[in-house]
Design a protein around this motif. Structure first.
Motif, short mmCIF file in Angstrom:
data_model
loop_
_atom_site.label_atom_id
_atom_site.label_comp_id
_atom_site.label_asym_id
_atom_site.label_seq_id
_atom_site.Cartn_x
_atom_site.Cartn_y
_atom_site.Cartn_z
N VAL A 517 0.86 -1.18 0.00
CA VAL A 517 0.00 0.00 0.00
C VAL A 517 0.90 1.24 0.00
CG1 VAL A 517 -0.17 0.06 2.52
CG2 VAL A 517 -1.96 1.14 1.12
N ARG A 518 0.46 2.25 -0.73
CA ARG A 518 1.20 3.52 -0.82
C ARG A 518 0.26 4.65 -0.42
NH1 ARG A 518 5.91 4.90 -3.50
NH2 ARG A 518 6.18 7.13 -3.93
N ASP A 519 0.78 5.56 0.40
CA ASP A 519 0.01 6.72 0.84
C ASP A 519 0.68 7.97 0.28
OD1 ASP A 519 -1.77 8.39 2.07
OD2 ASP A 519 -0.94 8.16 4.08
N GLU A 520 -0.08 8.79 -0.46
CA GLU A 520 0.45 10.01 -1.05
C GLU A 520 -0.44 11.19 -0.70
OE1 GLU A 520 2.65 8.25 -5.06
OE2 GLU A 520 0.84 9.47 -5.24
N TYR A 521 0.18 12.26 -0.23
CA TYR A 521 -0.55 13.50 0.02
C TYR A 521 -0.06 14.56 -0.96
CZ TYR A 521 -2.58 17.65 2.09
OH TYR A 521 -3.29 18.81 2.28
N THR A 522 -1.01 15.20 -1.66
CA THR A 522 -0.69 16.18 -2.69
C THR A 522 -1.17 17.56 -2.27
OG1 THR A 522 -0.95 14.47 -4.40
CG2 THR A 522 -0.96 16.77 -5.13
N SER A 523 -0.26 18.51 -2.30
CA SER A 523 -0.58 19.91 -1.97
C SER A 523 -0.20 20.77 -3.17
CB SER A 523 0.20 20.35 -0.73
OG SER A 523 0.03 21.74 -0.51
N THR A 524 -1.16 21.57 -3.66
CA THR A 524 -0.95 22.37 -4.87
C THR A 524 -1.35 23.82 -4.62
OG1 THR A 524 -1.48 20.43 -6.23
CG2 THR A 524 -1.45 22.57 -7.33
N THR A 525 -0.49 24.73 -5.02
CA THR A 525 -0.82 26.15 -5.00
C THR A 525 -0.53 26.74 -6.37
OG1 THR A 525 1.39 26.76 -4.21
CG2 THR A 525 -0.31 26.39 -2.55
N ALA A 526 -1.43 27.58 -6.86
CA ALA A 526 -1.26 28.24 -8.15
C ALA A 526 -1.98 29.58 -8.08
CB ALA A 526 -1.83 27.38 -9.28
N ASP A 527 -1.35 30.61 -8.64
CA ASP A 527 -1.99 31.93 -8.58
C ASP A 527 -2.88 32.17 -9.79
OD1 ASP A 527 0.07 32.10 -10.36
OD2 ASP A 527 1.10 33.77 -9.39
N PHE A 528 -3.66 31.13 -10.16
CA PHE A 528 -4.70 31.35 -11.15
C PHE A 528 -5.76 32.28 -10.53
CE2 PHE A 528 -3.76 26.69 -12.37
CZ PHE A 528 -2.71 27.09 -13.18
N PRO A 529 -6.24 33.25 -11.29
CA PRO A 529 -7.19 34.22 -10.71
C PRO A 529 -8.44 33.55 -10.15
CG PRO A 529 -6.37 34.97 -12.84
CD PRO A 529 -5.90 33.56 -12.68
N GLY A 530 -8.72 33.78 -8.88
CA GLY A 530 -9.94 33.28 -8.26
C GLY A 530 -10.01 31.79 -8.07
N VAL A 531 -8.86 31.10 -8.09
CA VAL A 531 -8.86 29.64 -8.01
C VAL A 531 -8.03 29.18 -6.82
CG1 VAL A 531 -8.19 27.50 -9.17
CG2 VAL A 531 -9.16 29.38 -10.50
N SER A 532 -8.59 28.27 -6.04
CA SER A 532 -7.88 27.63 -4.95
C SER A 532 -7.97 26.13 -5.14
CB SER A 532 -8.47 28.03 -3.59
OG SER A 532 -7.81 27.35 -2.55
N ILE A 533 -6.82 25.45 -5.23
CA ILE A 533 -6.80 24.01 -5.49
C ILE A 533 -6.63 23.29 -4.16
CG2 ILE A 533 -5.63 22.15 -6.71
CD1 ILE A 533 -4.67 24.23 -8.73
N PRO A 534 -7.60 22.51 -3.73
CA PRO A 534 -7.50 21.84 -2.43
C PRO A 534 -6.50 20.69 -2.46
CG PRO A 534 -9.50 21.16 -3.55
CD PRO A 534 -8.89 22.22 -4.40
N GLY A 535 -5.88 20.43 -1.31
CA GLY A 535 -5.01 19.27 -1.18
C GLY A 535 -5.84 18.00 -1.02
N TYR A 536 -5.22 16.86 -1.26
CA TYR A 536 -5.95 15.59 -1.15
C TYR A 536 -4.97 14.47 -0.83
CZ TYR A 536 -4.44 15.52 -6.05
OH TYR A 536 -3.70 15.60 -7.21
N ASN A 537 -5.50 13.45 -0.16
CA ASN A 537 -4.70 12.29 0.23
C ASN A 537 -5.17 11.08 -0.57
OD1 ASN A 537 -2.62 11.30 2.28
ND2 ASN A 537 -4.25 9.79 2.54
#
Length: 830
Positions: A517-537
């Motif tokens: 089993v593999r566990d991966e947590y992804t965190s993303t930030t981008a300064d796209f106007p009006g956009v917030s990308i949530p992290g996920y596991n």
């Protein structure tokens, strides 16, 4: 049901033979260098019946010198152990009885024959395709029709892999593939996968691994699986290398390899480059669309030509230092460069009809000239440390890898209206960008017994991408800055991963398996106007079970959970208007695609060298990411209005189910003639909420024939057919081609000269694509120049010393190399 009948038919005779023999035994042993006590890997262990001049069974030793020959009937045998550079060892009488069917041969010492060797000629070669528990390996060295080509020319030969005429790759019908070079990611795949594959000469590739069911040790990204390109290197003592040159009507390339190794230190260096000579594709597109009230229709007809050139080069150097017998350090660096250029005119006629009155409302003729260029430069650095321990196969691996990319693309397009009434329009765009990725990983392997091994590790991936688009628009006869088309962003993604997996044997070696089993947590930030990308596991389990029926046949069953992270190109909301009638943009709200992949495979080797593989696969994706085209009468982009526009954007459309059968066969018809074939049949079922379910059947068939003439002269022909397939909005085209090649070897096979031809009797390959929506239908035809002729030259040089290295610490080595071959674990985690 089909797979069960196929499996039963292929195995009925095998099961009968196994059941007829009441007692089955095995031989085990370990082969060492008599002087250094270092394991001799890949030594040949041949089993003879007494009085017979030919072996009836045999194996090669693994990386640790161990071997096991199973499924032997009771009797008296002669065992011969042989390897290049060593004196042959013969065990004249090895007896297996009903009371003692399992015979441990212990440690077998081979004495060096180096002083007796003046020249060495290697006549054995690996099979073209090797089927392993977790992957299939394609050995490129024996592929004649790809000589002088690139990685993109080799990939269509691989089982379960399809490549279209533009170099787009799918694995088991899925384009979401993670590409690696020597097991590591590279930034050259980030900007343009097609350019990267075209820049790697086939002469530089040792093998390509197709991993449809990656284990927990691999990154979970890529719902289609993983393709790992393994480049050539050498750990043989001495100085050696190769030179490869190709000249052709469509492509030219060359490569140089140099390997130097003395004692415990080695250097590998390479340089290769290639160029695709200017070729012109003829394009035609016809689109019929309707306005919202459906009282007016518009027909857009585009006729044009597109010139294209591509070039690039790669270089790399690595240093390998065996600090101690148990500590190895490898440092490597590489520089890659590639570029492409597309240019040409397009004649356009845009006709509007008044459906109510059946009259032409307007008819506009225009000429659009476009030009686009791309240049990319990439740097790769890595430091790898490997630590082994007294216990066999206990291992610690630490890797630091970093890659930097600098991209520069620009375009110009100008549209002149031949019928008057409209001012000339156009735009100029400049798009510089940088890409930096760093990977840090640590892996540890702990064997507890011959049948049980634990593997664990952690990895951090840090990506940093910067991109800028500056656009000038033609207004009143001059180009002025366009704020609505000028844009920049920073994109950062971090992935933190850890895994745990176990390799095991169950029920007295009846089942071999690997689960984890593999566990991966992804965190993303981008300064796209009006956009917030949530992290996920993501928690990604995987498992593969294998049963070896006898020494010649086995089957496996696997499951893997995979994801496809949307890349920054798919997320970027910038509108690309380089063609005002065909605009594309990203979707920052995309979610990761989720894949559940199942596979069942059966392999069989025959006495005369023939082998087959038959597999069935089932893939179920949710949040499936696909591009979708919508037609607009008028589309407003940052205050600018564009008419008669097809807008293409990616969406999580729903689910996709792929069911298929994959077949591979290699048949030595005679001692000189060998046939190979790959076949795949699949059905892709796509559900798109609010739209009808789409089922698209697809098949791919190819055939490779090789004939070995006397005097080291070989000929080969390869033919490939990819069928058309229905997509969620239309159809994609048929792609069929064939290649011919011959090769003559000289100077004891050090020098070879080859001739290749691709589709020699057809200048173009026609590619027809259709796309449809609720208010439009579009058909496109491309006539792609594919015919080519080439000549290749390959030369291998240097002195080869087939000698195992002597460890520095004899005491330490004796502790690590016990006489009992049953000590430790023989399984490989990779």
């Amino acid at each position: 049901m089909v797979s069960f009948l196929l499996f039963a038919a292929l195995n009925s005779s095998a099961f009968t033979r196994v059941n007829d023999d009441i007692v089955k035994g095995q031989l085990t042993g370990k082969v060492l260098d008599s002087a250094t006590k270092v394991p001799v890997s890949y030594a040949t262990v041949s089993i003879f019946k007494q009085g017979s001049p030919s072996p009836f069974n045999g194996v090669v030793t693994d990386d640790n010198g161990n071997f096991t020959v199973s499924n032997l009937a009771v009797g008296d045998y002669r065992v011969v152990i042989d390897f290049i550079g060593y004196r042959k060892k013969t065990l004249a009488h090895v007896v297996l009885t009903k009371d003692a069917p399992n015979v441990p041969l212990g440690t077998i010492l081979l004495a060096s024959a180096q002083n007796q060797l003046k020249t060495v000629e290697i006549v054995s070669k690996a099979p073209v395709v090797e089927n392993k528990i977790d992957k299939m390996v394609y050995n490129v060295a024996n592929d004649l029709t790809s000589q002088g080509g690139s990685a993109a020319d080799v990939l269509p030969k691989l089982p379960q892999v399809t490549v279209d005429i533009d170099g787009n790759v799918e694995l088991q019908g899925n384009a979401n593939i993670q590409f690696l070079i020597n097991g590591k990611p590279s930034s050259i795949f980030g900007a343009s996968l097609t350019d990267a594959l075209q820049s790697i000469p086939a002469s530089q590739i040792k093998s390509i691994e197709v991993i449809t069911s990656p284990g927990a040790k691999y990154d979970a990204n890529g719902t289609g699986g993983i393709i790992n390109i393994v480049l050539k290197d050498s750990k043989i003592q001495g100085v050696n290398g190769s030179v490869n040159l190709t000249a052709g009507t469509r492509r030219e390339n060359g490569s140089f390899n140099l390997n130097v190794r003395k004692g415990n230190f080695g250097v590998n260096a390479f340089f290769n480059g290639g160029e695709q000579i200017n070729s012109t594709t003829i394009n035609s597109t016809n689109r019929l669309s309707f306005n919202g009230a459906r009282d007016t229709s518009t027909n857009l007809n585009q006729q044009g030509s597109s010139g294209f050139t591509r070039g690039g080069y790669q270089s790399g150097i690595s240093f390998n230092w065996d600090i101690t017998p148990k500590d190895q350090l490898t440092v490597s660096a590489g520089f890659n460069h590639f570029e492409n250029h597309t240019f040409g005119p397009t004649n356009q006629e845009q006709t509007a009809y008044d459906i109510t009155n059946n009259t032409i409302a307007s008819d506009v003729l225009s000429l659009r000239n476009s030009d686009s260029r791309f240049v990319g430069q990439y740097y790769d650095y890595s430091v790898a440390y490997k630590k082994t321990f007294n216990k066999e196969n206990q291992e610690l691996d630490v890797l630091f890898h970093s890659s930097y990319g600098n991209n520069q693309s620009n375009f110009t397009q100008q549209q002149d209206y031949l019928t008057g009434g409209y001012p000339t329009s156009g735009s100029i765009g400049n798009n510089p960008g940088t890409d930096h990725e760093t990977d840090i990983s640590i892996d540890y392997t702990q064997p507890f017994s011959k049948t049980f091994t634990i593997e664990t590790g952690a990895k951090t991936t840090i990506e940093d991408i910067n991109n800028t688009v500056v656009t000038d628009t033609l207004a009143n006869g001059a180009y002025v800055p366009d704020p609505g088309q000028t844009y920049g962003f920073n994109y950062d993604r971090k992935i933190y991963a850890a895994y745990l997996s176990a390799t095991f044997s169950l029920f007295n070696d009846f089942i071999d398996g690997k689960a984890g089993v593999r566990d991966e947590y992804t965190s993303t930030t981008a300064d796209f106007p009006g956009v917030s990308i949530p992290g996920y596991n993501t928690i990604a389990p995987s498992a593969v079970l294998s049963h070896k029926i006898d020494a010649t046949q086995s089957f496996k069953l696997s499951y893997t959970y995979r994801i496809q992270r949307p890349n920054y190109n798919s997320l970027d909301p910038f509108y690309n208007v380089s063609d005002p009638h065909n605009i594309s943009t990203g979707n920052p709200n995309l979610k990761p695609e989720i894949g559940n992949n199942y596979e069942f495979g059966y392999s069989k080797n025959f006495a005369q060298g023939a082998n087959i593989y038959a597999g069935v696969f089932y893939r179920y994706n949710t949040n499936d990411i696909q591009s979708y085209t919508t037609f607009y009468d008028t589309l407003s982009v940052n205050g600018n209005k564009y008419s008669d526009v097809s807008l293409t954007q990616s969406y999580n459309i729903g689910t996709e189910t792929t069911e298929g059968i994959s077949l591979f066969a290699s048949l030595p018809v005679t001692d000189n003639l060998n046939l190979r074939s790959n076949m795949m049949f699949s059905d892709r079922i796509t559900t798109n909420p609010g739209n009808p379910t789409v089922s698209g059947f697809y098949y791919r068939v190819n055939l490779n024939a090789t004939y070995q003439f006397p005097h080291d002269f070989t000929a080969e022909v390869f033919g490939n057919y990819n069928s058309s397939q229905r997509t969620i909005q239309g159809t994609r085209p048929v792609f069929a081609f064939y290649n011919l090649a011959v090769r003559k070897q000289y100077m004891k096979k050090k020098l070879s000269i080859g001739l290749t031809a691709a589709d020699p009797f057809s200048k173009y390959i026609d590619q027809t694509t259709t796309t449809a929506g609720s208010n439009f239908y579009q058909s496109s035809l491309r006539e792609v120049p594919f015919r080519s002729f080439g000549i290749t030259l390959s030369y291998r040089f240097g002195k080869l010393e087939f000698k195992k290295e002597k460890p520095k610490d004899d005491k330490d080595n004796n502790n690590n190399m016990p006489d009992n071959p049953d000590t430790g674990n023989g399984n490989s985690n990779k």
